[in-house]
Design an enzyme around this catalytic site. Structure first.
Site, mmCIF file in Angstrom:
data_model
loop_
_atom_site.group_PDB
_atom_site.id
_atom_site.type_symbol
_atom_site.label_atom_id
_atom_site.label_comp_id
_atom_site.label_asym_id
_atom_site.label_seq_id
_atom_site.Cartn_x
_atom_site.Cartn_y
_atom_site.Cartn_z
ATOM 1 N NE ARG A 187 36.973 36.124 46.785
ATOM 2 C CZ ARG A 187 37.274 37.081 45.997
ATOM 3 N NH1 ARG A 187 36.992 38.317 46.395
ATOM 4 N NH2 ARG A 187 38.015 37.007 44.843
ATOM 5 C CE LYS A 226 36.973 32.148 42.156
ATOM 6 N NZ LYS A 226 38.057 33.038 42.239
ATOM 7 C CB THR A 286 30.900 38.407 39.628
ATOM 8 O OG1 THR A 286 31.613 37.224 39.951
ATOM 9 C CG2 THR A 286 31.560 39.439 38.821
#
Length: 473
Positions: A32, A219, A280
């Site tokens: 990423r 997202k 996350t």
């Protein structure tokens, strides 16, 4: 073979050739590039280096560019920091610029703020670490009272509990980064803070205009996106894949609600044939520790058992002290969870009827693989990766090998759960050629059975119409 894929964020801690090589060997499938940090030239250099290393290592990895999006933030404070106590009064003012105001009167970069909140609302600052209760709104000023204790710093993000602060999903910076993504030929682009399918449709139009062929990862991080199931389904359908972005989403809907919602988003994504990434704080402690906590081990395992295609690391690899060790730990945890029986069986969509021959073949292959004794692999000759994507929506312990002559397809399927890319050296490979490649790599042995899906017109997109059961000699 580990079926759940690992997404790792590239940053200062892991941008050297040696570290990136070690991370690929440890198990990274997708890198990423976080466009919220770093320059375009830095990202281009990292992109090229990763491509070069993957070629040297004779493997495929996907590159994901993550757009910054319209993060709503405080302006730069007029002081170094503001110490908040319960009851501290603050005025948020959209008319103030960076460095203006004082320790009780601070600027916000979101012009509609005063029209988006009302007395009694809760504003969450710094990813929910600080809470403000709105007392009243007067013109462009929002009068608040602190409900928590802590230190407030410049440029911290603002959310409203329950959502409702929604800026356009693409900013001017994002549009510039889409152009850079086109130059880098990224495999995926993540669109931050989409509220609806319309935001994804707009992003796709912008990507196409810029000559960017990357697939779009939406997202899921706004309360509005998950408020209604039909609305969420429309958003998922508009994407090529989704990310459960638990940071901002958890802030807006509350962590307690996030638990069930993560499972729901993963389930709906699989039903709607979209790959899904869970992200996350998955191994947050490993930013500074060489081993994860047991809570983090269970968090990763739960995402695997939920059916996620990939688990993602952010600061753990971008700025942490142990990027390679973090990848190794996450790979072990995924493999451990995949040994659990529920991670190796499927409901097969027996209640479904299929609209296409391709989906019928894909579903039949996985059903047969899970029931035919001696099957060691599913092999798919694929142009676009569509067939293996459909296969990967069902749970199985059998690896799926995607043979493709398209490098872009080989990179892209690196995200799909249980799918492993192998390049076809010829445009029209014979079945026996594929078997010899698998034997040479130690993936199948004489006596094993494999399932193969293929189209009777090689090179034609979305034309898989044949399923064979083959004995390896």
């Amino acid at each position: 073979m580990r079926r759940t894929k690992i997404v790792a964020t590239v940053g200062p801690a892991c941008e050297s050739r040696e570290t990136l090589t070690a991370m690929i060997r440890a198990g990274v499938n997708v890198f990423r590039l976080n466009f919220s940090h770093g320059t375009a030239d830095e990202h281009k250099a990292r992109c090229q280096l990763i491509r070069d290393i993957a070629t040297e290592e004779k493997c495929y990895v996907a590159l994901l560019g993550d757009l910054q999006g319209p993060k709503i933030r405080l302006r730069t404070l007029a002081v170094d920091a503001i110490e908040l106590a319960v009851g501290t009064e603050l005025i948020l003012d959209t008319r103030l610029g960076d460095g203006e105001g004082n320790d009780r009167h601070i600027g916000v970069d979101y012009e509609p703020l005063a029209r988006s909140v009302a007395a009694g609302d809760t504003l969450l600052l710094d990813d929910g670490r600080l809470r403000l209760t709105v007392q009243k709104v007067d013109g462009e000023q929002v009068f608040c009272r602190s409900a928590s204790i802590g230190t407030l710093l410049s440029r911290k993000g603002i959310n409203r509990l329950g959502g409702g602060l929604s800026a356009p999903a693409l900013t001017e910076k994002d549009l510039a980064d889409i152009g850079h993504a086109a130059e880098m030929k990224l495999d995926y682009i993540a669109v931050s803070f989409p509220s609806s399918a319309a935001d994804i449709i707009d992003a796709r139009t912008r990507l196409q205009a810029a000559g960017c062929h990357a697939h779009i990862i939406g997202k899921i991080e706004r309360a509005e996106a998950v408020a209604e199931e039909d609305h969420l389904d429309e958003l998922i359908r508009a994407c090529d894949g989704v990310m459960v972005a638990r940071g901002d989403l958890g802030v807006e809907i509350g962590d307690a609600s996030l638990i069930g919602l993560q499972k729901h988003i993963i389930k709906r994504s699989r039903v709607l044939n979209r790959p899904v990434i869970t992200a996350t704080q998955m191994m947050e402690s490993m930013i500074s520790s060489p081993i994860p906590t047991r809570a983090e081990v269970f968090d990763v395992a739960n995402a695997v058992l939920d059916g996620t295609d990939a688990v993602m690391l952010s600061a753990e690899t971008a700025s942490g002290r142990y990027p390679v060790e973090t990848i190794e730990a996450m790979a072990r945890n995924c493999e451990g969870a995949e040994r659990y029986p529920s991670a190796r069986k499927s409901s097969y969509r027996l209640e479904r009827t299929f609209d296409s021959v391709e989906e019928t073949i894909a579903m039949s292959a996985v059903y047969a693989a899970n029931h035919q004794q001696g099957v060691k692999a599913i092999v798919s000759m694929t142009e676009t990766g569509r067939t293996v994507l459909l296969m990967s929506r069902l749970t199985s312990g059998i690896p799926i090998f995607a043979f493709s002559r398209n490098v872009e397809t080989c990179n892209r399927v690196s995200l799909y759960r249980g799918v492993f890319a192998i390049s076809s050296e010829t445009a029209d490979p014979h079945i026996s050629d594929c078997i010899e490649v698998l034997k040479a790599r130690g993936l199948v042995d004489a006596g094993d059975s494999i399932l193969m899906t293929i189209g009777d017109q090689i090179g034609v997109d979305n034309h898989t119409n044949t399923l064979k059961i083959i004995k390896v000699h």
